[in-house]
Design a protein around this motif. Structure first.
Motif, PDB file in Angstrom:
ATOM      1  N   PRO A   1      -8.128   1.623  -5.183  1.00  0.00           N
ATOM      2  CA  PRO A   1      -8.200   2.755  -4.261  1.00  0.00           C
ATOM      3  C   PRO A   1      -8.712   2.299  -2.895  1.00  0.00           C
ATOM      4  N   CYS A   2      -8.083   2.772  -1.847  1.00  0.00           N
ATOM      5  CA  CYS A   2      -8.486   2.365  -0.482  1.00  0.00           C
ATOM      6  C   CYS A   2      -8.320   3.540   0.456  1.00  0.00           C
TER       7      CYS A   2
ATOM      8  N   GLY B   1     -10.563   0.640 -10.017  1.00  0.00           N
ATOM      9  CA  GLY B   1      -9.131   0.358  -9.987  1.00  0.00           C
ATOM     10  C   GLY B   1      -8.572   0.104 -11.368  1.00  0.00           C
TER      11      GLY B   1
ATOM     12  N   ASN C   1      -3.101   6.142  -0.691  1.00  0.00           N
ATOM     13  CA  ASN C   1      -4.466   5.622  -0.686  1.00  0.00           C
ATOM     14  C   ASN C   1      -4.698   4.594  -1.787  1.00  0.00           C
ATOM     15  N   THR C   2      -3.653   3.884  -2.163  1.00  0.00           N
ATOM     16  CA  THR C   2      -3.765   2.890  -3.226  1.00  0.00           C
ATOM     17  C   THR C   2      -3.156   1.573  -2.764  1.00  0.00           C
TER      18      THR C   2
ATOM     19  N   GLU D   1      -4.310  -2.189  -9.127  1.00  0.00           N
ATOM     20  CA  GLU D   1      -4.285  -1.046  -8.216  1.00  0.00           C
ATOM     21  C   GLU D   1      -5.715  -0.766  -7.770  1.00  0.00           C
TER      22      GLU D   1
ATOM     23  N   ARG E   1       0.840  -1.190   0.000  1.00  0.00           N
ATOM     24  CA  ARG E   1       0.000   0.000   0.000  1.00  0.00           C
ATOM     25  C   ARG E   1       0.875   1.240   0.000  1.00  0.00           C
TER      26      ARG E   1
END
Length: 378
Positions: free
Chosen positions: A376-377, A357, A324-325, A374, A321
């Protein structure tokens, strides 16, 4: 730390190149403006002047775009000639400022190195002055290095403003992406239902039919020995049916994901694989449920595909990580040639697209096959 240093070096080189490009961009803007002003009232002459101006502007803008990409700026481009000229007319000021920032950083580093060398290897007549100079140089170096990242961000924002797609085009692109991802989710759900039905029909259902037949034969058997043998076979069929039912349930949704977290679920995937899997899990905390679920299924299906089709003898899985990815990487040492549009990989791409993603497959002939995603988180 190593990644930050590498990025800082790339940004510094990018700012230096950008500062050097001012020597071309500023005369170009001045001469282009003067030439267009001279033929402003002459349409045919204006068209003649615009042709070389447009060609040079495109060349300079593409050079700036590649430089920004080298520095890590990643965004879509949708500019025309007018917006490219506006960008060049403004960018030269940032180029000069970026060059000043880099020169300040180099000056600070030089003075710090000089002060350190003088302090360790020379006799200093005025140690207080040297110390004050060194502290000032350290402060200058610190501010300059911070400014390098700030200038890179400012340049990326300027390029995004002038060279990125307009608000209307971005909205159109986003609507198209959402429509495509929604259709992909519906198709992925239908594919998953068909797969579950096929697993139940070809596996568990056949086991249960065989189990019922064995029990019926055991009820009709006259010989006690024959009855015991049939019951033993029925017991074996029930055990295999239960195992296959658990496999189907695991593929639908692994309960360990909720009970023990993503890391344990991925370790279970590695343990159950017929090919050795090396798991490099670098997450400090658990992602949210939706991201963890997609991560699990992408890695699980990718490992399964590698075991079935790649003829590999080892698989490497990395989960990392940054900001934010969430980055996923699955690589095997098989023969390559994987079809990114095949049903398995295309289904994974749709899962990732549903999370907004990115999904990529690199599988040259002869291998290796590398799958990256990838997510997004935030």
């Amino acid at each position: 730390m190593r990644g930050m240093t590498r990025r800082g070096m790339r940004l510094t080189v990018g700012l230096l190149v950008g500062a050097g490009m001012v020597a071309v961009e500023l005369p170009f803007i001045a001469l282009s403006g003067l030439a267009l002003l001279c033929v402003y009232m002459w349409p045919r002459g204006r068209r003649k002047v615009l042709e070389p101006v447009t060609a040079v502007a495109r060349c300079l803008t593409e050079s700036a775009r590649r430089r920004l990409w080298f520095g890590g700026a990643d965004f879509s481009y949708g500019y025309d000639t007018e917006r490219a000229l506006k960008y060049l007319a403004v960018r030269w000021a940032l180029g000069l400022l970026g060059g000043c920032v880099v020169i300040s950083a180099l000056a600070g580093a030089t003075v710090v190195l000089w002060a350190s060398t003088a302090w360790m290897f020379s006799t200093i007549e005025h140690p207080v002055d040297v110390a004050e100079t060194g502290v000032g140089a350290v402060f200058l170096l610190f501010l300059s290095l911070q400014a390098v990242f700030g200038m890179a961000t400012l340049e990326a924002r300027l390029a995004r403003h002038f060279l990125g797609p307009t608000h209307e085009k971005e909205l159109q692109r986003r609507v198209a992406e959402l429509a495509s991802s929604r259709a992909g989710v519906v198709a992925a759900v239908n594919d998953e239902r068909r797969r579950i039905e096929r697993d139940l029909h070809d596996g568990v259902q056949q086991r249960l039919v065989a189990l019922g037949m064995l029990l019926g034969r055991a009820l009709r058997a006259k010989d006690e020995t024959r009855t015991v043998e049939l019951l033993r076979q029925a017991h074996e069929q029930s055990r295999q049916a239960l195992t296959e039912l658990r496999e189907v349930a695991w593929r639908v949704y692994p309960t360990v994901l909720d009970e023990a977290g993503l890391r344990t679920a991925l370790e279970t995937v590695a343990e159950r694989s017929a090919v050795p899997v090396r798991l490099d899990y670098r997450l400090a905390r658990e992602p949210d449920t939706a991201v963890a679920t997609v991560t699990y299924f992408v890695i699980s299906e990718a490992v399964t595909n590698a075991v079935k089709h790649s003829c590999a003898d080892r698989i490497a899985v990395t989960v990392n990580r940054e900001d934010n990815t969430l980055f996923l990487r699955i690589q095997d040492n098989g023969g390559g040639g994987a079809d990114a549009l095949g049903s398995g990989l295309f289904g994974l791409a749709r899962r990732v697209a549903a999370m907004d993603g990115r999904f990529r497959v690199a599988s040259p002939a002869g291998g290796p096959t590398t799958i990256t995603a990838e997510l997004p988180c935030a």
